[in-house]
Design a protein around this motif. Structure first.
Motif, PDB file in Angstrom:
ATOM      1  N   LEU A 363      92.218 102.029   5.746  1.00 18.29           N
ATOM      2  CA  LEU A 363      91.463 101.072   4.942  1.00 18.29           C
ATOM      3  C   LEU A 363      91.192 101.666   3.568  1.00 18.29           C
ATOM      4  O   LEU A 363      90.983 102.873   3.414  1.00 18.29           O
ATOM      5  CB  LEU A 363      90.137 100.719   5.628  1.00 18.29           C
ATOM      6  N   ASP A 364      91.158 100.800   2.571  1.00 14.95           N
ATOM      7  CA  ASP A 364      90.885 101.196   1.195  1.00 14.95           C
ATOM      8  C   ASP A 364      89.373 101.168   0.976  1.00 14.95           C
ATOM      9  O   ASP A 364      88.773 100.099   0.816  1.00 14.95           O
ATOM     10  CB  ASP A 364      91.580 100.222   0.242  1.00 14.95           C
ATOM     11  N   LEU A 365      88.745 102.345   0.993  1.00 13.79           N
ATOM     12  CA  LEU A 365      87.295 102.394   0.850  1.00 13.79           C
ATOM     13  C   LEU A 365      86.827 102.089  -0.557  1.00 13.79           C
ATOM     14  O   LEU A 365      85.614 101.978  -0.797  1.00 13.79           O
ATOM     15  CB  LEU A 365      86.770 103.759   1.308  1.00 13.79           C
ATOM     16  N   ASP A 366      87.761 101.901  -1.497  1.00 12.40           N
ATOM     17  CA  ASP A 366      87.397 101.430  -2.836  1.00 12.40           C
ATOM     18  C   ASP A 366      87.465  99.908  -2.935  1.00 12.40           C
ATOM     19  O   ASP A 366      87.171  99.340  -3.991  1.00 12.40           O
ATOM     20  CB  ASP A 366      88.334 102.056  -3.882  1.00 12.40           C
ATOM     21  N   HIS A 367      87.852  99.251  -1.845  1.00  7.25           N
ATOM     22  CA  HIS A 367      87.821  97.789  -1.826  1.00  7.25           C
ATOM     23  C   HIS A 367      86.371  97.331  -2.002  1.00  7.25           C
ATOM     24  O   HIS A 367      85.452  97.938  -1.440  1.00  7.25           O
ATOM     25  CB  HIS A 367      88.377  97.289  -0.488  1.00  7.25           C
ATOM     26  N   LEU A 370      84.089  97.336   0.981  1.00  6.80           N
ATOM     27  CA  LEU A 370      83.902  98.571   1.744  1.00  6.80           C
ATOM     28  C   LEU A 370      83.193  99.666   0.960  1.00  6.80           C
ATOM     29  O   LEU A 370      82.966 100.767   1.506  1.00  6.80           O
ATOM     30  CB  LEU A 370      85.261  99.094   2.235  1.00  6.80           C
ATOM     31  N   LEU A 371      82.824  99.416  -0.264  1.00  7.95           N
ATOM     32  CA  LEU A 371      82.199 100.446  -1.094  1.00  7.95           C
ATOM     33  C   LEU A 371      80.908 100.967  -0.453  1.00  7.95           C
ATOM     34  O   LEU A 371      80.071 100.188   0.007  1.00  7.95           O
ATOM     35  CB  LEU A 371      81.884  99.888  -2.482  1.00  7.95           C
ATOM     36  N   HIS A 372      80.787 102.301  -0.414  1.00 11.36           N
ATOM     37  CA  HIS A 372      79.580 102.994   0.044  1.00 11.36           C
ATOM     38  C   HIS A 372      79.237 102.684   1.499  1.00 11.36           C
ATOM     39  O   HIS A 372      78.104 102.896   1.925  1.00 11.36           O
ATOM     40  CB  HIS A 372      78.379 102.669  -0.867  1.00 11.36           C
ATOM     41  N   ARG A 373      80.194 102.218   2.278  1.00 15.25           N
ATOM     42  CA  ARG A 373      79.969 102.022   3.707  1.00 15.25           C
ATOM     43  C   ARG A 373      80.288 103.315   4.447  1.00 15.25           C
ATOM     44  O   ARG A 373      81.144 104.097   4.025  1.00 15.25           O
ATOM     45  CB  ARG A 373      80.858 100.905   4.257  1.00 15.25           C
ATOM     46  N   GLN A 374      79.625 103.504   5.575  1.00 17.78           N
ATOM     47  CA  GLN A 374      79.870 104.665   6.413  1.00 17.78           C
ATOM     48  C   GLN A 374      79.843 104.251   7.876  1.00 17.78           C
ATOM     49  O   GLN A 374      79.198 103.265   8.253  1.00 17.78           O
ATOM     50  CB  GLN A 374      78.815 105.756   6.173  1.00 17.78           C
ATOM     51  N   GLY A 375      80.536 105.024   8.724  1.00 19.90           N
ATOM     52  CA  GLY A 375      80.491 104.806  10.157  1.00 19.90           C
ATOM     53  C   GLY A 375      80.915 103.401  10.552  1.00 19.90           C
ATOM     54  O   GLY A 375      81.843 102.817   9.978  1.00 19.90           O
ATOM     55  N   ASP A 376      80.217 102.846  11.536  1.00 16.77           N
ATOM     56  CA  ASP A 376      80.587 101.533  12.045  1.00 16.77           C
ATOM     57  C   ASP A 376      80.399 100.422  11.014  1.00 16.77           C
ATOM     58  O   ASP A 376      80.993  99.347  11.156  1.00 16.77           O
ATOM     59  CB  ASP A 376      79.765 101.198  13.293  1.00 16.77           C
ATOM     60  N   THR A 377      79.599 100.688   9.984  1.00 10.48           N
ATOM     61  CA  THR A 377      79.439  99.680   8.937  1.00 10.48           C
ATOM     62  C   THR A 377      80.768  99.403   8.241  1.00 10.48           C
ATOM     63  O   THR A 377      80.990  98.301   7.726  1.00 10.48           O
ATOM     64  CB  THR A 377      78.383 100.139   7.915  1.00 10.48           C
ATOM     65  N   GLY A 386      85.869  92.045   4.380  1.00 12.80           N
ATOM     66  CA  GLY A 386      87.068  92.478   3.667  1.00 12.80           C
ATOM     67  C   GLY A 386      88.341  91.833   4.160  1.00 12.80           C
ATOM     68  O   GLY A 386      89.120  91.257   3.413  1.00 12.80           O
ATOM     69  N   GLY A 387      88.587  91.930   5.465  1.00 12.40           N
ATOM     70  CA  GLY A 387      89.798  91.364   6.037  1.00 12.40           C
ATOM     71  C   GLY A 387      91.044  92.108   5.601  1.00 12.40           C
ATOM     72  O   GLY A 387      90.999  93.261   5.154  1.00 12.40           O
TER      73      GLY A 387
END
Length: 426
Positions: A363-367, A370-377, A386-387
């Motif tokens: 997954l692209d954590l810069d999407h 998804l920014l600043h998410r961690q763990g199950d979030t 996001g999808g």
């Protein structure tokens, strides 16, 4: 994976990815139907249903050759991989030539979908379908079903041919698929059990209310009730849809160990209804998701719509979270991963582990979702916010097939697909 090294030094040819999920099994697909997506969305003179949709499907398949099936399946499999599905359960019932006669190689159409899997790299669990009748009580088939039909002896030869074609792929699985209780007789269903020999067994069941009414009129029992009473349903079985069940059927299905094959996008598109998820899970039931008619191919959307359907019907939130404080997205993903893997005959759910196939989705954590998410979030945000646009890369069997959200063969596959549709739809 043969070995895993922790704390390894990054080499020049290595890649770094901050977040990965195991690839999701797609436990129920009719790949050829991808070519007719959107063609059945015009209202008829009476109330539309699965049964009116089916007539449009019959007309669409009238002209399809094995090369057409290969091209359409390849496009569907490209889209599945881009959406995070890394193995497909192809419930394949288009078997014969244009005139309804078997090909010299009875499994030629099965070979076409296996070839498409090889071309695109997706994992394949092929489920050749036995389809013999038009309705309960061994009713004579309709003309539009001629390309689907086999008797038991022909089906046995089809299965043998499909197994021969499947040897060309590294980890293909071949299962057994009685189409439905309306399309096979009780005698045929009993005869299929020794053919299965611990292979996956998939069957459509209780998808529409008419099917339930017709089954009651024929047997005095509802479809899931009849199947549980008359077949050795266990953990190798997948009951696809099982939408319309009583509380007793729901409990019986959960206790059998069979996987419920849920296809929320298609079930919504066809107006089928909602599976009774909450009591099924409370009884220990297993589930997986599939793209079925392939009107839209999107792993996250299947999971999201599965939860949202329950929220709308129960007027509650986080229905499929398995306890207080649980992540709904993570529980949805883990449940569908485990159930789908079991249904497709691949053993334990995938992931980063020795002995597992490296089927991974980064997954692209810069999407933005998804920014600043961690763990199950992260999983919650992928499923609900996001999808597929949040998917960066996909690996299948350790080979990178998708990068930057696009399959490496997309352009070539799309060109062939476009030429086929020009002829089929024009």
């Amino acid at each position: 994976m043969a070995a895993i090294e922790v704390g390894a030094t990054l080499g020049d040819a290595d890649e770094r990815h901050r977040c990965a999920l195991p690839g999701m099994p797609n436990l129920h697909s009719h790949a050829f139907q991808r070519g007719m997506a959107g063609l059945a969305e015009r209202r008829g003179v009476s109330s539309d249903s699965f049964w009116t949709w089916r007539e449009i499907m019959y007309r669409f398949v009238d002209r399809m050759t094995p090369d057409d099936v290969r091209a359409i399946a390849a496009m569907a499999y490209v889209e599945m991989l881009e959406a995070g599905f890394t193995r497909v359960g192809e419930f394949h019932y288009l078997h014969h030539d244009l005139d309804g006669q078997p090909f010299a190689d009875r499994a030629e159409m099965s070979g076409a979908v296996l070839s498409a899997a090889g071309e695109t790299g997706i994992g394949m669990t092929l489920l050749p379908v036995l389809y013999s009748y038009a309705g309960f009580g061994a009713q004579a088939p309709q003309p539009g079903q001629a390309r689907f039909l086999n008797a038991l002896d022909g089906y046995a030869r089809l299965l043998e041919g499909a197994q021969a074609h499947a040897r060309a792929l590294p980890d293909a699985v071949v299962g057994v698929a009685p189409h439905s209780l309306r399309a096979v007789s009780p005698e045929q269903l009993r005869a299929l059990v020794p053919l299965a020999r611990h292979r996956p067994v998939h069957i459509h069941i209780a998808e529409q209310e008419k099917e339930v009414a017709d089954c009651l009129a024929w047997s005095g029992a509802r479809p899931v009730e009849w199947l549980l009473d008359n077949a050795p349903v266990d953990g190798t079985w997948c009951l696809v849809h099982a939408t319309h069940m009583t509380d007793a059927e729901t409990l019986g299905l959960a206790r059998s160990g069979a996987v419920a094959g849920l296809c929320p996008i298609t079930e919504a598109n066809l107006g089928d209804g909602l599976f009774p998820v909450a009591p099924f899970l409370d009884a220990g039931g297993r589930f997986g998701v599939g793209s079925d008619s392939n009107v839209l191919i999107d792993c996250a959307e299947e999971l999201r719509l599965l939860e949202y359907g329950q929220r709308l019907s129960r007027r509650a939130r986080n229905v499929m979270a398995r306890g207080a404080g649980h992540s709904t997205g993570a529980d949805l993903y883990a449940g569908a991963l485990a159930g789908g893997s079991a249904a497709l005959g691949t053993g334990p759910a995938g992931g980063i582990a020795v002995g597992q196939s490296a089927d991974l989705v980064s997954l692209d954590l810069d999407h933005p979702a998804l920014l600043h998410r961690q763990g199950d979030t992260i999983t919650d945000s992928f499923v609900f916010a996001g999808g597929r646009s949040a998917i960066d890369c996909v690996w299948r069997h350790g080979e990178k097939l998708v990068e930057g959200g696009q399959h490496r063969a997309r352009d070539r596959v799309r060109r062939v697909y476009a030429r086929v549709l020009e002829r089929l739809i024009a």
